[in-house]
Enzyme design. Structure first.
Site, mmCIF file in Angstrom:
data_model
loop_
_atom_site.group_PDB
_atom_site.id
_atom_site.type_symbol
_atom_site.label_atom_id
_atom_site.label_comp_id
_atom_site.label_asym_id
_atom_site.label_seq_id
_atom_site.Cartn_x
_atom_site.Cartn_y
_atom_site.Cartn_z
ATOM 1 N N HIS A 167 0.819 -1.217 0.000
ATOM 2 C CA HIS A 167 0.000 0.000 0.000
ATOM 3 C C HIS A 167 0.854 1.268 0.000
ATOM 4 O O HIS A 167 0.333 2.365 -0.232
ATOM 5 C CB HIS A 167 -0.987 -0.002 1.170
ATOM 6 C CG HIS A 167 -0.414 0.411 2.489
ATOM 7 N ND1 HIS A 167 -0.104 -0.490 3.495
ATOM 8 C CD2 HIS A 167 -0.092 1.641 2.993
ATOM 9 C CE1 HIS A 167 0.357 0.165 4.541
ATOM 10 N NE2 HIS A 167 0.382 1.456 4.266
ATOM 11 N N ASP A 220 -0.945 -7.408 1.507
ATOM 12 C CA ASP A 220 -0.295 -6.095 1.456
ATOM 13 C C ASP A 220 1.235 -6.241 1.562
ATOM 14 O O ASP A 220 1.848 -5.873 2.562
ATOM 15 C CB ASP A 220 -0.834 -5.236 2.601
ATOM 16 C CG ASP A 220 -0.334 -3.805 2.570
ATOM 17 O OD1 ASP A 220 0.237 -3.401 1.535
ATOM 18 O OD2 ASP A 220 -0.509 -3.102 3.584
ATOM 19 N N SER A 280 4.416 1.949 8.268
ATOM 20 C CA SER A 280 3.955 0.863 7.401
ATOM 21 C C SER A 280 5.126 0.259 6.627
ATOM 22 O O SER A 280 6.040 0.975 6.204
ATOM 23 C CB SER A 280 2.919 1.379 6.404
ATOM 24 O OG SER A 280 1.759 1.800 7.078
#
Length: 772
Positions: free
Chosen positions: A526, A574, A696
């Site tokens: 992402h 992801d 992330s």
């Protein structure tokens, strides 16, 4: 009103009978007036008898007339020793100096002085017809030694080159034909470290170790020891590395070219003996550092593809065997570490607090004799000759009982038949730690003398020892050993987490990632939503910026996959792999994390060669609440607990709690698939970290057997503790607590559930295990 007990005591003390009360006598304390000009002092036990006072001086100076004193039972400090007639000299931090160059054949040296302070320079020039080897310019270092290499003027006419003369020494012998010998003698209070006599060998080399002359107060810096001891130890370890083979149970052996290598075949073994000083002068805190150093060495050395057995001894007046070399646990690093942790104690030596290095080495001699005699009665009587032996001795003082350790060393050399053709079968490294009673002559008498190597070292304290060992066993010479982190005092965040990377776009927010091989970074897909071209992106690893050559998002990742079901963002699969434009060079600040289900991780876990991916999953995620960590925006490790088994379902329910993006969704499984790991506090106020936006793609990792294994990739969470926060005075992000009644949840893509895709892209950069 006077309390009854006080009244009774008062009555006794004031009784007119003339008798004196017998009150408990207090031990006399030593004077607190023990400062040193230009420095500070350290006390091991305050001013009580038995306390060791150590004088601490800044870099470039040393304590005079001695580095330490002991508080005696009489309440007096041991007197200051001095060779002069000065009565009660004042302790002072004197300027460090380097020895003068007394002899330099076939050339000139200048400037000529009787002593040289820190920063002084010496220049060397050779006469016509001679070539200078070594350094033309040398500087006096703050540790009392010259930098660079010993210079010598050579005309190339002899069998061996001109051997040179170290600063502070005189040499006898000026013929350099095969069999000729030269000898060295250091002047004044200087101690010779290395070989006092060297012979010109048929190979055109000089035997033994190059000599140096050291002042009693000089010592080595960690970086000095890292270069010398590191190169030698890596050579001793081999090393033999596993390569790919068509038969997974029969690895092909390949060797790495080293100046002096001791290659261990599959039917030979290295015996490593770790000897630790537990005498009176070693404080409890310093003994714990010694103990930590033993654990570092056992763990890191077990990472090599070298068959090794460990022995551990602590010694004071008598040695205590923690792990015997002939015990069943000697070949199992985990068992060795367990015994060191639970059975190695300074208190076990009681009041027997002398320093008996001889008897500690004598234990090694007895083990070798036992093995030799046992094998002589079998059909392989010469099997003992295949065993290589390495001794690492840690001490903070000279021996004071048991006789000279050199006698025990000689006996070990004799039984192993150490001679020119078997010189590599024994290495003894002697570490003096701290300036307290550590004498260069004692260290040098124990240490091996090898061509081009140094085996005797003196460090300023235990912290420097820990730093040295962490650095030595964390250099690129180890190769692609994964999951190492440097935890020595003063280590930077990147040294602690050398796999951690920052992925920076041309503009906008950055992501995190992890180095898993020399050209591969694992992160979250992402991070690249709506991004086609990543040519202008940069991957920052330590101080290195590298471009991305190719990006491989997981083919099943689609953040918009469930928009028609009322789920605006969906993060299943992801994951993204970045192939770097060029491979990185591994170092103390750049090193891969261990990826489960690979042979590299299997060696780190010390699992059998037949282990499977399922074995790794059980090993790393067997608990219901698995302690794990991720790395924050401030490059700090933050702790979480991965919830597994029945706790996983309760954890994932937090994904649809009120106030979240998915609030009101009837089915949690529409948002959280089996490919996610979950963490988060089980009750309000529980101390468990939450991930911030910008973290992330980073690694979710667990520590096992002093190594780090990535089990997941940071994907998404229900709460951002860094939202609208500002850095504090130290520039750190202030992570805010969650709203009342909100239980933050964080989700990570499990690397165990995405193995097929990882194998597809990372083979043969990594060597994967069978699934089950």
């Amino acid at each position: 009103m006077v309390p009854p007990l006080c009244a009774l005591l008062l009555l006794i003390l004031t009784s007119g009978s003339g008798a004196r009360a017998l009150l408990p006598a207090e031990s006399p304390q030593c004077s607190g007036d023990v400062g040193i000009q230009g420095g500070n002092v350290s006390l091991s036990d305050g001013l009580r008898p038995g306390s060791l006072l150590t004088y601490l001086c800044p870099l470039g100076t040393y304590p005079y007339p001695q580095p330490s004193r002991l508080c005696q039972p009489s309440g007096h400090w041991t007197p200051l020793r001095t060779s002069s007639s000065t009565h009660n000299p004042t302790p002072t931090c004197r300027k460090m100096r380097c020895p003068p160059q007394l002899q330099f054949e076939h050339g000139t040296v200048g400037p000529r002085r009787t002593f040289y302070l820190v920063g002084s320079e010496l220049t060397f020039e050779c006469r016509d017809g001679y070539t200078l080897r070594g350094s033309a310019l040398r500087r006096c270092l703050p540790t009392g030694r010259w930098d660079g290499e010993m210079p010598a003027c050579d005309d190339g006419a002899e069998h061996c080159p001109e051997p040179g003369v170290p600063a502070g020494a005189l040499r006898r012998g000026s013929r350099y034909r095969q069999g000729d010998r030269v000898s060295y003698r250091c002047q004044g209070t200087l101690a010779l470290v290395g070989s006092p006599e060297r012979e010109c060998l048929p190979t055109g080399e000089w035997s033994g170790a190059e000599p140096t002359c050291r002042f009693p107060f000089s010592y080595d810096l960690p970086e000095d020891v890292t270069a010398s001891f590191g190169a030698s130890l890596i050579s001793v370890l081999g090393f033999v590395a596993s390569s790919t083979s068509t038969d997974q149970n029969q690895p092909v052996l390949k060797t790495y070219s080293l100046e002096r290598r001791l290659i261990l075949s599959q039917d030979s073994v290295l015996h490593l003996y770790l000897l630790v000083d537990a005498s009176k002068s070693v404080s409890e805190a310093n003994f714990q550092v010694f103990k930590d150093c033993v654990k570092i060495m056992v763990d890191r050395i077990a990472s090599f593809d070298v068959p090794v057995k460990f022995a551990v001894i602590s010694y004071a007046s008598k040695p205590i065997v923690i792990v015997p070399i002939n015990g069943e646990e000697a070949g199992d690093a985990d068992e060795v570490l367990e015994r060191v942790e639970n059975h190695m104690s300074k208190k076990a030596h009681g009041n027997r607090t002398g320093t008996n290095i001889h008897d500690a080495l004598q234990e090694i001699y007895h083990w070798i004799i036992f093995q030799k005699e046992a094998l002589s009665k079998t059909n392989k009587p010469d099997e003992w000759k295949k065993v290589r032996h390495a001794v690492i001795l840690l001490t903070d003082g000279k021996f004071n009982m048991g006789g000279s350790p050199k006698h025990a060393v000689t006996k070990i050399e004799d039984v192993l038949e150490v001679k020119p053709d078997r010189n590599d079968y024994l290495d003894i490294y002697a570490f003096g730690v701290g300036q307290t009673d550590v004498e260069w002559e004692d260290l040098n008498a124990i240490a091996s003398k090898k061509i081009g190597e140094q085996h005797a070292f003196k460090l300023n304290g235990p912290v420097e020892l820990r730093t040295t060992l962490d650095s030595i066993l964390d250099v690129k010479s180890i190769g692609e050993v994964c999951g190492l982190g440097n935890h020595s005092e003063g280590a930077t965040a990147q040294q602690m987490n050398p796999w951690h990377v920052v992925i920076r776009p041309e503009r906008g927010e950055s992501c995190r990632g992890s180095l898993v091989a020399d050209r591969w970074v694992l992160t979250a897909a992402h991070c690249f939503n709506n991004v086609q071209d990543t040519k202008l992106w940069r991957v920052n690893i330590g101080s290195t910026d590298i471009q991305i050559a190719q990006r491989f998002d997981h083919p099943q990742y689609n953040v918009r996959a469930k928009v028609d079901q009322g789920i605006p963002e969906f993060y299943d699969y992801d994951l993204s792999l970045l192939q770097l434009e060029r491979p990185v060079h591994f170092s103390a600040t750049i090193r891969p994390i261990c990826l489960p289900c690979t042979k590299e991780a299997n060696r780190a876990l010390r699992k059998p060669v037949r282990a499977t991916c399922k074995d790794h999953e059980v090993e790393l995620l067997r608990q219901a609440r698995v302690p794990a960590q991720f790395i924050s925006l401030d490059n700090e490790r933050l702790s979480v607990h991965i919830k597994t088994n029945e706790m996983w379902a309760r954890c994932t329910e937090g994904a649809v709690q009120p106030g979240t993006l998915y609030a009101g969704k009837a089915n949690v499984s529409d948002v959280v698939t089996q490919r996610f790991l979950c963490s988060g506090p089980e009750s309000t106020g529980e101390p468990e970290a939450s991930t911030c936006k910008g973290e992330s793609g980073g690694s979710l990792f667990v520590e096992k057997k002093m190594r780090y294994f990535q089990v997941g990739v940071v994907s998404w969470g229900t709460y951002n503790p860094c939202a609208q926060s500002r850095p504090d005075n130290q520039g750190r992000m202030q992570r805010k607590p969650p709203p009342h009644r909100h239980h933050p949840r964080d989700f990570y893509l499990s690397l165990f559930q995405t193995q097929d895709w990882l194998r597809e892209h990372l083979s043969p950069a990594l060597h994967f295990l069978p699934p089950a």
